[in-house]
Design a protein around this motif. Structure first.
Motif, PDB file in Angstrom:
ATOM      1  N   LYS A  63      78.788  62.345 -68.567  1.00 38.16           N
ATOM      2  CA  LYS A  63      77.585  61.549 -68.819  1.00 38.16           C
ATOM      3  C   LYS A  63      77.252  60.611 -67.650  1.00 38.16           C
ATOM      4  CE  LYS A  63      75.519  58.325 -72.139  1.00 38.16           C
ATOM      5  NZ  LYS A  63      75.089  57.365 -71.090  1.00 38.16           N
ATOM      6  N   HIS A  64      78.258  59.949 -67.111  1.00 35.66           N
ATOM      7  CA  HIS A  64      77.999  59.027 -66.006  1.00 35.66           C
ATOM      8  C   HIS A  64      77.397  59.750 -64.803  1.00 35.66           C
ATOM      9  CE1 HIS A  64      79.728  55.654 -68.033  1.00 35.66           C
ATOM     10  NE2 HIS A  64      80.945  56.165 -68.077  1.00 35.66           N
ATOM     11  N   TYR A  65      77.890  60.932 -64.517  1.00 32.55           N
ATOM     12  CA  TYR A  65      77.356  61.698 -63.384  1.00 32.55           C
ATOM     13  C   TYR A  65      75.923  62.152 -63.670  1.00 32.55           C
ATOM     14  CZ  TYR A  65      82.260  61.854 -61.987  1.00 32.55           C
ATOM     15  OH  TYR A  65      83.543  61.513 -61.627  1.00 32.55           O
ATOM     16  N   GLU A  73      67.248  54.677 -58.804  1.00 33.65           N
ATOM     17  CA  GLU A  73      67.975  53.669 -58.019  1.00 33.65           C
ATOM     18  C   GLU A  73      69.129  54.305 -57.259  1.00 33.65           C
ATOM     19  OE1 GLU A  73      71.118  50.239 -59.181  1.00 33.65           O
ATOM     20  OE2 GLU A  73      69.105  49.949 -60.022  1.00 33.65           O
ATOM     21  N   PHE A  74      69.829  55.239 -57.895  1.00 35.08           N
ATOM     22  CA  PHE A  74      70.946  55.901 -57.234  1.00 35.08           C
ATOM     23  C   PHE A  74      70.447  56.788 -56.090  1.00 35.08           C
ATOM     24  CE2 PHE A  74      74.081  59.399 -56.934  1.00 35.08           C
ATOM     25  CZ  PHE A  74      75.178  58.646 -56.556  1.00 35.08           C
ATOM     26  N   ARG A  75      69.318  57.448 -56.270  1.00 38.00           N
ATOM     27  CA  ARG A  75      68.770  58.265 -55.186  1.00 38.00           C
ATOM     28  C   ARG A  75      68.364  57.380 -54.007  1.00 38.00           C
ATOM     29  NH1 ARG A  75      66.439  61.057 -59.648  1.00 38.00           N
ATOM     30  NH2 ARG A  75      64.465  59.926 -59.407  1.00 38.00           N
ATOM     31  N   ASP A  76      67.801  56.216 -54.292  1.00 40.64           N
ATOM     32  CA  ASP A  76      67.473  55.279 -53.214  1.00 40.64           C
ATOM     33  C   ASP A  76      68.741  54.808 -52.501  1.00 40.64           C
ATOM     34  OD1 ASP A  76      64.798  55.488 -53.823  1.00 40.64           O
ATOM     35  OD2 ASP A  76      64.757  53.677 -55.073  1.00 40.64           O
ATOM     36  N   THR A  77      69.801  54.615 -53.270  1.00 38.69           N
ATOM     37  CA  THR A  77      71.070  54.201 -52.672  1.00 38.69           C
ATOM     38  C   THR A  77      71.616  55.272 -51.738  1.00 38.69           C
ATOM     39  OG1 THR A  77      71.594  52.820 -54.596  1.00 38.69           O
ATOM     40  CG2 THR A  77      73.425  53.495 -53.189  1.00 38.69           C
ATOM     41  N   LEU A  78      71.536  56.528 -52.147  1.00 40.39           N
ATOM     42  CA  LEU A  78      71.986  57.621 -51.284  1.00 40.39           C
ATOM     43  C   LEU A  78      71.150  57.689 -50.010  1.00 40.39           C
ATOM     44  CD1 LEU A  78      72.685  60.518 -53.833  1.00 40.39           C
ATOM     45  CD2 LEU A  78      74.355  59.099 -52.625  1.00 40.39           C
ATOM     46  N   LEU A  79      69.831  57.507 -50.146  1.00 40.77           N
ATOM     47  CA  LEU A  79      68.967  57.531 -48.969  1.00 40.77           C
ATOM     48  C   LEU A  79      69.297  56.377 -48.023  1.00 40.77           C
ATOM     49  CD1 LEU A  79      66.579  58.695 -47.413  1.00 40.77           C
ATOM     50  CD2 LEU A  79      65.055  57.303 -48.840  1.00 40.77           C
ATOM     51  N   THR A  80      69.515  55.195 -48.575  1.00 38.95           N
ATOM     52  CA  THR A  80      69.891  54.045 -47.751  1.00 38.95           C
ATOM     53  C   THR A  80      71.213  54.295 -47.044  1.00 38.95           C
ATOM     54  OG1 THR A  80      68.736  52.535 -49.254  1.00 38.95           O
ATOM     55  CG2 THR A  80      70.382  51.574 -47.788  1.00 38.95           C
ATOM     56  N   TYR A 257      78.676  49.721 -51.509  1.00 37.77           N
ATOM     57  CA  TYR A 257      78.321  48.397 -52.026  1.00 37.77           C
ATOM     58  C   TYR A 257      77.807  48.491 -53.457  1.00 37.77           C
ATOM     59  CZ  TYR A 257      77.207  43.486 -51.772  1.00 37.77           C
ATOM     60  OH  TYR A 257      77.212  42.133 -51.991  1.00 37.77           O
ATOM     61  N   SER A 258      77.172  49.590 -53.802  1.00 36.45           N
ATOM     62  CA  SER A 258      76.747  49.793 -55.177  1.00 36.45           C
ATOM     63  C   SER A 258      77.947  49.905 -56.114  1.00 36.45           C
ATOM     64  CB  SER A 258      75.878  51.054 -55.270  1.00 36.45           C
ATOM     65  OG  SER A 258      75.443  51.283 -56.594  1.00 36.45           O
ATOM     66  N   VAL A 259      79.023  50.522 -55.637  1.00 37.63           N
ATOM     67  CA  VAL A 259      80.256  50.584 -56.431  1.00 37.63           C
ATOM     68  C   VAL A 259      80.755  49.169 -56.726  1.00 37.63           C
ATOM     69  CG1 VAL A 259      82.666  51.312 -56.414  1.00 37.63           C
ATOM     70  CG2 VAL A 259      80.892  52.858 -55.556  1.00 37.63           C
ATOM     71  N   TYR A 260      80.751  48.326 -55.711  1.00 40.73           N
ATOM     72  CA  TYR A 260      81.182  46.938 -55.892  1.00 40.73           C
ATOM     73  C   TYR A 260      80.281  46.209 -56.887  1.00 40.73           C
ATOM     74  CZ  TYR A 260      81.223  41.947 -54.828  1.00 40.73           C
ATOM     75  OH  TYR A 260      81.240  40.587 -54.935  1.00 40.73           O
ATOM     76  N   GLN A 261      78.962  46.399 -56.778  1.00 42.11           N
ATOM     77  CA  GLN A 261      78.048  45.705 -57.673  1.00 42.11           C
ATOM     78  C   GLN A 261      78.243  46.133 -59.124  1.00 42.11           C
ATOM     79  OE1 GLN A 261      74.237  46.543 -55.756  1.00 42.11           O
ATOM     80  NE2 GLN A 261      74.118  44.429 -55.062  1.00 42.11           N
ATOM     81  N   LYS A 262      78.449  47.419 -59.348  1.00 40.81           N
ATOM     82  CA  LYS A 262      78.624  47.899 -60.718  1.00 40.81           C
ATOM     83  C   LYS A 262      79.947  47.448 -61.317  1.00 40.81           C
ATOM     84  CE  LYS A 262      74.811  50.326 -61.170  1.00 40.81           C
ATOM     85  NZ  LYS A 262      73.775  49.954 -62.168  1.00 40.81           N
ATOM     86  N   ALA A 263      80.984  47.337 -60.494  1.00 35.63           N
ATOM     87  CA  ALA A 263      82.314  47.063 -61.034  1.00 35.63           C
ATOM     88  C   ALA A 263      82.665  45.588 -61.070  1.00 35.63           C
ATOM     89  CB  ALA A 263      83.366  47.821 -60.212  1.00 35.63           C
ATOM     90  N   PHE A 264      82.212  44.807 -60.071  1.00 37.68           N
ATOM     91  CA  PHE A 264      82.742  43.447 -59.944  1.00 37.68           C
ATOM     92  C   PHE A 264      81.684  42.358 -59.788  1.00 37.68           C
ATOM     93  CE2 PHE A 264      85.772  46.416 -57.894  1.00 37.68           C
ATOM     94  CZ  PHE A 264      86.793  46.327 -58.818  1.00 37.68           C
TER      95      PHE A 264
END
Length: 303
Positions: A63-65, A73-80, A257-264
């Motif tokens: 489900k998460h994937y 937002e995730f597609r924008d993150t990949l592009l960035t 950095y998105s990983v950090y924002q989601k987790a911490f």
């Protein structure tokens, strides 16, 4: 017919095997604790939902994937992330190559210049990022001060989404420049003098010598830098955290950095989504490395 080893040799072989495993044990323990277990835990968390405290609550499978693939937002993150890699790897490697080729000229003080260009390697990411935050300061920064001398208006280097990613990328290029210069300098030092002298006797000099002899023989060093710089760019965190914290409006929010924002960040504990993003980051790193080895390595000339 092969004969069995004498009985006296068997205990000695067992002792040698035991000694070998004793030497390997510390590395195996480190590998399990810091690689295998975190990877397994990440895969486990990515397949589970979590409660408010981040503890896994129920199995959700893929489900998460699926949510990530459907997220704009995730597609924008990949592009960035892709833009950040291009803006740091290409200028970082090409800039170091140009500097090293220029430093090969017989000029006075060349050793001092080499040390100066390698100096950024001695700075930590945090300290270098703090220095650049001073440079980029919109009110008292050096860059806007230079613009004011040219009668130009101030620029929001870190607060304007048009310039933020470029500013962070420029700082990253400077941080990596020293290491790249050191690697390429060592590569040029390993080129046999006989090859260079033979090319000079044939009339090659300047740009032609660099293009036809030096750069092709630097292929292994350049390939190494491209691979390492790409992996480092995909994992860059410190300069983004110090300079922009992923802003403005997500303009510098890379995948790590998105990983950090989601987790911490900001009290968040969405470890399921963060772990899924971490797995995607791992896949991206492996895919980029495999692509580079499959495409670029074929063009590398090993002397």
């Amino acid at each position: 017919m092969p004969t069995a080893p004498p009985p006296a040799a068997r205990p000695r072989r067992l002792g040698e095997h035991g000694l070998a495993w004793a030497f390997l044990l510390p590395s195996v323990v480190v590998l399990v604790l810091f690689v295998a277990y975190p990877l397994g835990r990440t895969l486990y968390l990515s397949a589970h939902a979590n409660d408010l405290f981040g503890a896994p609550s129920r199995y959700v499978g893929w489900k998460h994937y699926a949510d990530l693939l459907a997220s704009a937002e995730f597609r924008d993150t990949l592009l960035t992330t892709a833009l950040f890699v291009l803006l740091t790897v290409v200028p970082g490697v090409l800039g170091a190559l140009v500097l090293v080729l220029l430093l090969e000229n017989r000029i006075r003080g060349v050793r001092l210049l080499r040390s100066a260009f390698a100096l950024p390697f001695a700075f930590s990411v945090a300290s270098a990022s703090v220095v650049f935050s001073v440079f980029y300061n919109p009110a008292s920064g050096v860059l806007n001060g230079l613009l004011s001398q040219l009668h130009l208006g101030p620029v929001g280097w870190l607060t304007d989404s048009r310039y933020a990613l470029l500013s962070v990328a420029a700082a990253t290029v400077w941080m990596n420049l020293g290491y790249n210069v050191l690697v390429l300098s060592a590569g040029i030092g390993s080129i046999p003098d006989e090859i260079t002298e033979a090319a000079r006797l044939d009339g090659a000099s300047g740009l032609r010598l660099a293009r036809s002899v030096t750069v092709p023989l630097l292929g292994p060093s350049l390939f190494f830098l491209v691979v390492v710089s790409t992996v480092n760019a995909l994992q860059s965190f410190g300069q983004i955290h110090v300079l922009t914290r992923g802003g403005p409006d997500g303009a510098t929010r890379t995948l790590v950095y998105s990983v950090y924002q989601k987790a911490f960040a900001y009290g968040s504990s969405d470890f399921g989504t963060a772990s899924a993003q971490a797995v995607v980051l791992l896949v991206v790193v492996l895919a980029c490395t495999a692509l580079q080895f499959g495409v670029l390595e074929r063009k590398v000339h090993y002397a």
